[in-house]
Every structure is written in structure tokens, then in C-alpha cells.
Scaffold this motif. Structure first.
Motif, PDB file in Angstrom:
ATOM      1  N   UNK A  99       0.819  -1.095   0.027  1.00 30.63           N
ATOM      2  CA  UNK A  99      -0.048   0.037   0.194  1.00 30.63           C
ATOM      3  C   UNK A  99       0.800   1.277   0.056  1.00 30.63           C
ATOM      4  N   UNK A 100       1.955   1.241   0.378  1.00 30.33           N
ATOM      5  CA  UNK A 100       3.024   2.488   0.507  1.00 30.33           C
ATOM      6  C   UNK A 100       4.503   1.980  -0.044  1.00 30.33           C
ATOM      7  N   UNK A 101       5.246   2.948   0.160  1.00 32.65           N
ATOM      8  CA  UNK A 101       6.821   2.606  -0.164  1.00 32.65           C
ATOM      9  C   UNK A 101       7.230   1.644   0.842  1.00 32.65           C
ATOM     10  N   UNK A 102       7.104   2.076   2.074  1.00 33.50           N
ATOM     11  CA  UNK A 102       7.292   1.010   3.312  1.00 33.50           C
ATOM     12  C   UNK A 102       6.976  -0.366   3.090  1.00 33.50           C
ATOM     13  N   UNK A 103       5.826  -0.432   2.696  1.00 35.33           N
ATOM     14  CA  UNK A 103       5.316  -1.999   2.315  1.00 35.33           C
ATOM     15  C   UNK A 103       6.268  -2.563   1.330  1.00 35.33           C
ATOM     16  N   UNK A 104       6.274  -1.833   0.254  1.00 33.12           N
ATOM     17  CA  UNK A 104       7.252  -2.316  -1.021  1.00 33.12           C
ATOM     18  C   UNK A 104       8.540  -2.628  -0.444  1.00 33.12           C
ATOM     19  N   UNK A 105       9.366  -1.704   0.167  1.00 31.44           N
ATOM     20  CA  UNK A 105      10.470  -1.939   0.413  1.00 31.44           C
ATOM     21  C   UNK A 105      10.593  -3.142   1.519  1.00 31.44           C
ATOM     22  N   UNK A 106       9.671  -3.307   2.533  1.00 33.52           N
ATOM     23  CA  UNK A 106       9.572  -4.513   3.153  1.00 33.52           C
ATOM     24  C   UNK A 106       9.403  -5.891   2.403  1.00 33.52           C
ATOM     25  N   UNK A 107       8.678  -5.687   1.296  1.00 29.81           N
ATOM     26  CA  UNK A 107       8.347  -6.926   0.616  1.00 29.81           C
ATOM     27  C   UNK A 107       9.784  -7.264  -0.243  1.00 29.81           C
ATOM     28  N   UNK A 108      10.441  -6.288  -0.772  1.00 28.76           N
ATOM     29  CA  UNK A 108      11.721  -6.286  -1.530  1.00 28.76           C
ATOM     30  C   UNK A 108      12.830  -7.008  -0.677  1.00 28.76           C
ATOM     31  N   UNK A 164       0.525   5.836  -5.931  1.00 35.74           N
ATOM     32  CA  UNK A 164       1.844   5.942  -6.674  1.00 35.74           C
ATOM     33  C   UNK A 164       2.546   4.288  -6.609  1.00 35.74           C
ATOM     34  N   UNK A 165       2.398   3.346  -5.867  1.00 33.24           N
ATOM     35  CA  UNK A 165       2.871   2.207  -5.857  1.00 33.24           C
ATOM     36  C   UNK A 165       2.146   1.582  -7.176  1.00 33.24           C
ATOM     37  N   UNK A 166       0.908   1.699  -7.365  1.00 34.33           N
ATOM     38  CA  UNK A 166       0.265   1.044  -8.635  1.00 34.33           C
ATOM     39  C   UNK A 166       0.894   1.681  -9.827  1.00 34.33           C
ATOM     40  N   UNK A 167       1.227   3.040  -9.843  1.00 27.66           N
ATOM     41  CA  UNK A 167       1.988   3.670 -10.899  1.00 27.66           C
ATOM     42  C   UNK A 167       3.324   2.920 -11.307  1.00 27.66           C
ATOM     43  N   UNK A 168       4.036   2.811 -10.198  1.00 28.08           N
ATOM     44  CA  UNK A 168       5.320   2.237 -10.290  1.00 28.08           C
ATOM     45  C   UNK A 168       5.172   0.977 -10.980  1.00 28.08           C
TER      46      UNK A 168
END
Ligand code: UP5
Ligand code: MG
Length: 199
Positions: A99-108, A164-168
Motif C-alpha cells: 500500500x505504500x513505499x514502506x510496504x514495497x521496501x519490506x516486501x523486497x 503511486x505504488x500502482x503507478x510504479x
């Protein structure tokens, strides 16, 4: 036996867009396991002895996104348990995350080498329709965030942090968009067309 690498579809869209409804229908027709990040967080909030109950409760009411350390552990555990119980269950719909940049980084950080993200299934719906659906559900859902105040904040967070996550992912050609404003079965027909093509 060789464990298959988990195959993941992220399911995103505004609050009330119909992510959960469509994921349920997908699991009835395809070999996917549905994991809703929100449901996992609500489960953790209700778990006796959870050290995160209050923090999760506050975040959900305020429409804020819980720190990823908590969410990623719940997701990882649920995936591992599913595959341990049945090694054929390695396809996952991860609903409402990242849902946000923090989520995305945690997943990565935690999952990049453990799972493949195939694509993002995006349920596109106007804010008005989203709000109406959640308010309607709020009459019986018992969800602490299906009220006007929380919904205002959920929409805000969605627009500021999740779009913005969807846009990425869109820039990587990884988004499959469905118009979620139609009837449940009409939306599902579009979902089917995508899944039949993607496998
Ligand atoms: N409905 C569904 N489809 C319809 C259609 N086509 N036509 C008419 N009605 C339709 O549907 C919502 C309602 O609409 C239902 O009554 C349904 O019958 C009807 P649903 O399928 O539940 O929509 P969904 O998109 O799943 O809505 P939900 O409210 O679950 O979305 P949210 O994204 O807001 O909720 P979620 O549970 O994912 O997250 C809640 C909170 O948890 C977040 O705000 C956040 O605080 C926290 N959270 C995190 O911090 N991190 C995470 O990773 C995930 C969540
Ligand atoms: Mg949901």
C-alpha cells in the motif's frame, strides 16, 4: 519434494473497490490462495497476547498503514503455512498489499528472493462508489473503519500512498486494470479474461 517458488498476484484498489469479493470468486474458479493483508492484521489485532493489537487498531481506525515489519511477517507466515500444508498451493492472491513505499521496501527485503510477483490486479473504482459501498457494508460489517470519518482518511491514504505504488508497477508493464464499478459478475468476467490469459 521440491518446493515450488510462490507465485504472487498483488490485488490493489481503493477501499471497497471489491478486492475481497473478487478474490473469493477467483479462489472458487482458479487454484489461488487468497491472503488479505487487512484480514491478517484484523486477526492479529484479535489474537490473545498480541503485542501489536493496539497499534493495529489505531492504524486501521485512522486509515493509516501499519509498519511493514508486522504485515510482512503475517503474510510470510501465512504463505509458509499454506505451502507446508499442501505443496500444490503455491499461487497466492495478496489482497490490499503493498500500500505504500514502506510496504514495497519490506516486501523486497524479505520476499524478493522467495517469491515471484507475476502482476498487479488493479480494481479501478471512483472514490464515490468506494465510499458508498463501504458505508453500506458498515451497517452490518462491524468494521471499525466503515464510517465516514475513517473512510475520508482511507481514501486520502489510498490516493497519497497507494496510487503511486500502482503507478510504479504500471511503468514496469505489470498492472492489469479492471473497471470495478460494474456489477460483481461483470467485474469477474473481466478478471477471468485476465487470469485465463496470464495463467
Ligand atoms: N461490493 C463488492 N463488489 C461490488 C460490486 N461490483 N458492486 C456492488 N457492490 C460490491 O467490497 C466492499 C463492499 O462492496 C462489500 O459490501 C461488497 O459486498 C460490495 P469488498 O470486496 O470487501 O471490497 P475491498 O476492496 O476488499 O474493501 P476493503 O474495505 O476490504 O478495502 P480496504 O483496502 O480499505 O481494506 P483492507 O482490509 O485491505 O485494509 C483495512 C486497513 O488495514 C487499511 O486501511 C490499513 O489501515 C490496514 N492495512 C495495513 O495497514 N496494511 C496492509 O497491508 C493492509 C491493510
Ligand atoms: Mg477487503
Amino acid at each position: 519434494a521440491v518446493m515450488m517458488k510462490p507465485q504472487v498476484v498483488f490485488v490493489l484498489g481503493g477501499p471497497g473497490a471489491g478486492k475481497g469479493t473478487q478474490c473469493t470468486k477467483i479462489t472458487e474458479n482458479y487454484s489461488y490462495t487468497h491472503l488479505s493483508a487487512g484480514d491478517l492484521l484484523r486477526g492479529e489485532r484479535a489474537r490473545e497476547g498480541s503485542e501489536f493489537g493496539q497499534l493495529i487498531d489505531r492504524h486501521i481506525k485512522e486509515g493509516q498503514i501499519v509498519p511493514v515489519e508486522i504485515t510482512i511477517n503475517l503474510l510470510k507466515k501465512a504463505m509458509e503455512e499454506t505451502m507446508k500444508a499442501d505443496e500444490k498451493k503455491f499461487r497466492f492472491l495478496i489482497d490490499g498489499f503493498p500500500r505504500n513505499e514502506d510496504n514495497l521496501q519490506g516486501w523486497s527485503r524479505v520476499m524478493d528472493d522467495k517469491a515471484n510477483v507475476k502482476f498487479v490486479l488493479f480494481f479501478d473504482c471512483s472514490n464515490e462508489v468506494c465510499i458508498d459501498r463501504c458505508l453500506e457494508r458498515g451497517q452490518h460489517s462491524g468494521r471499525t473503519d466503515d464510517n465516514r470519518e475513517s473512510l475520508q482518511k482511507r481514501i486520502q491514504t489510498y490516493l497519497q500512498s497507494t496510487r503511486p505504488i500502482i503507478d510504479q508497477y504500471e511503468k514496469q508493464g505489470k498492472v492489469r486494470t479492471v473497471d470495478a464499478s460494474h456489477k460483481v459478475d461483470e467485474v469477474f468476467a473481466d478478471v477471468k479474461a485476465i487470469l485465463d490469459k496470464e495463467g
